[in-house]
Design a protein around this motif. Sequence first.
Motif, PDB file in Angstrom:
ATOM      1  N   THR A 143     -30.741 -17.142 -22.609  1.00  0.00           N
ATOM      2  CA  THR A 143     -30.373 -16.623 -21.292  1.00  0.00           C
ATOM      3  C   THR A 143     -29.739 -15.241 -21.380  1.00  0.00           C
ATOM      4  O   THR A 143     -29.974 -14.393 -20.527  1.00  0.00           O
ATOM      5  N   ALA A 161     -31.139 -27.546 -25.059  1.00  0.00           N
ATOM      6  CA  ALA A 161     -30.166 -26.921 -24.150  1.00  0.00           C
ATOM      7  C   ALA A 161     -29.466 -25.761 -24.846  1.00  0.00           C
ATOM      8  O   ALA A 161     -29.222 -24.703 -24.245  1.00  0.00           O
ATOM      9  N   GLY A 162     -29.157 -25.921 -26.110  1.00  0.00           N
ATOM     10  CA  GLY A 162     -28.529 -24.850 -26.881  1.00  0.00           C
ATOM     11  C   GLY A 162     -29.427 -23.624 -26.969  1.00  0.00           C
ATOM     12  O   GLY A 162     -28.974 -22.486 -26.758  1.00  0.00           O
ATOM     13  N   ASP A 214     -21.623 -24.671 -33.361  1.00  0.00           N
ATOM     14  CA  ASP A 214     -22.649 -25.161 -32.429  1.00  0.00           C
ATOM     15  C   ASP A 214     -24.031 -25.165 -33.084  1.00  0.00           C
ATOM     16  O   ASP A 214     -24.786 -26.134 -32.963  1.00  0.00           O
ATOM     17  N   THR A 221     -31.854 -22.775 -24.943  1.00  0.00           N
ATOM     18  CA  THR A 221     -31.953 -22.170 -23.607  1.00  0.00           C
ATOM     19  C   THR A 221     -30.720 -21.322 -23.321  1.00  0.00           C
ATOM     20  O   THR A 221     -30.827 -20.204 -22.806  1.00  0.00           O
ATOM     21  N   SER A 222     -29.552 -21.844 -23.701  1.00  0.00           N
ATOM     22  CA  SER A 222     -28.322 -21.101 -23.417  1.00  0.00           C
ATOM     23  C   SER A 222     -28.299 -19.787 -24.203  1.00  0.00           C
ATOM     24  O   SER A 222     -27.881 -18.754 -23.685  1.00  0.00           O
TER      25      SER A 222
END
Length: 297
Positions: free
Chosen positions: A107, A100-101, A185, A103-104
Amino acid sequence: MKGHGPPYNEQVNVDLHCHSTISDGTLTPETLAQRAQANGVELWALTDHDELGGVARAQEAALDLGMHFLTGVEISASYGANTLHIVGLGVDPTHPDLCAGMTSIRTGRERRARLMNESLAQAGITGAFEGALKYAGNPNLISRTHFARHLVKTGVCRDPNEVFRRYLTPGKPGFVPHQWATLADAVTWIRRAGGMAILAHPGRYPLTANQEYALLSEFKTLGGLGIEVITGSHSPAEFIQYAQVARETGLAASCGSDFHAPGESRIDLGDLPAMPDDLPKVWDLLADRIHHPRLAG
Ligand code: AMP
Ligand code: MN
Ligand code: MN
Ligand code: MN
């Protein structure tokens, strides 16, 4: 190790940083694996920018070719006005938080590329977005490297280095500031996915000695465990400098060519100078995450 003579011949040939067509390299994961093996690499990792899409292919090819393999990724992180790269080795490439990280982060890349295009157009260079996209093997991962290849191909600059000197960097046409992951993160995603966070090519960041010290302290506090000492991005003087930083900080040492493309990268896969013997090595700490070839030991 190939090309460096004794006493380094007995060292295992380790290359834990490179890029495929899944990010800004020009070779597929399979072709990279073949090149690594042909160049004598025994322990290899693919570390595409913000992408895990090539890891399973690289692993399959590496094990078939008799190499030992670590999963990997190179995460873009914002640190003040600077962009840092954090390599994650031994990560589970399917871990939901890490995926998910990634992908973020990805984007934002297309929007940034379109803004880069506008900025270059104001400097008289038109059509750069479409041009760069032709070089992007993965349209979700359009990078400054793809713009650089396009600007070389169209004769604006002689080589990618000249592109980054004249364009695409702070204060130059085509540069667009961008918010990547936070350092916290990036390190946290890597750790949750079972991997080790390594500060990539520390010599490349324009930090003062005090700022670098603060970064290393923060990185360690967050759970960062390694630092690249030998990399295609460092000069021989920086090999020595960051070996000393590793000793002083207690961070484990890593090495990787940062190979992107034949004829473009300073150091080829597997062609790295040896690591100083006394440094703790990241691959020793990652022993239980190494995938071993099917036939050979
Ligand atoms: P991006 O992630 O889109 O900001 O692109 C960063 C990539 O640009 C790095 O991973 C390198 O591959 C490439 N790069 C940055 N600086 C240079 C340079 N001076 N010469 C060649 N390539 C560079
Ligand atoms: Mn790159
Ligand atoms: Mn990097
Ligand atoms: Mn890299």
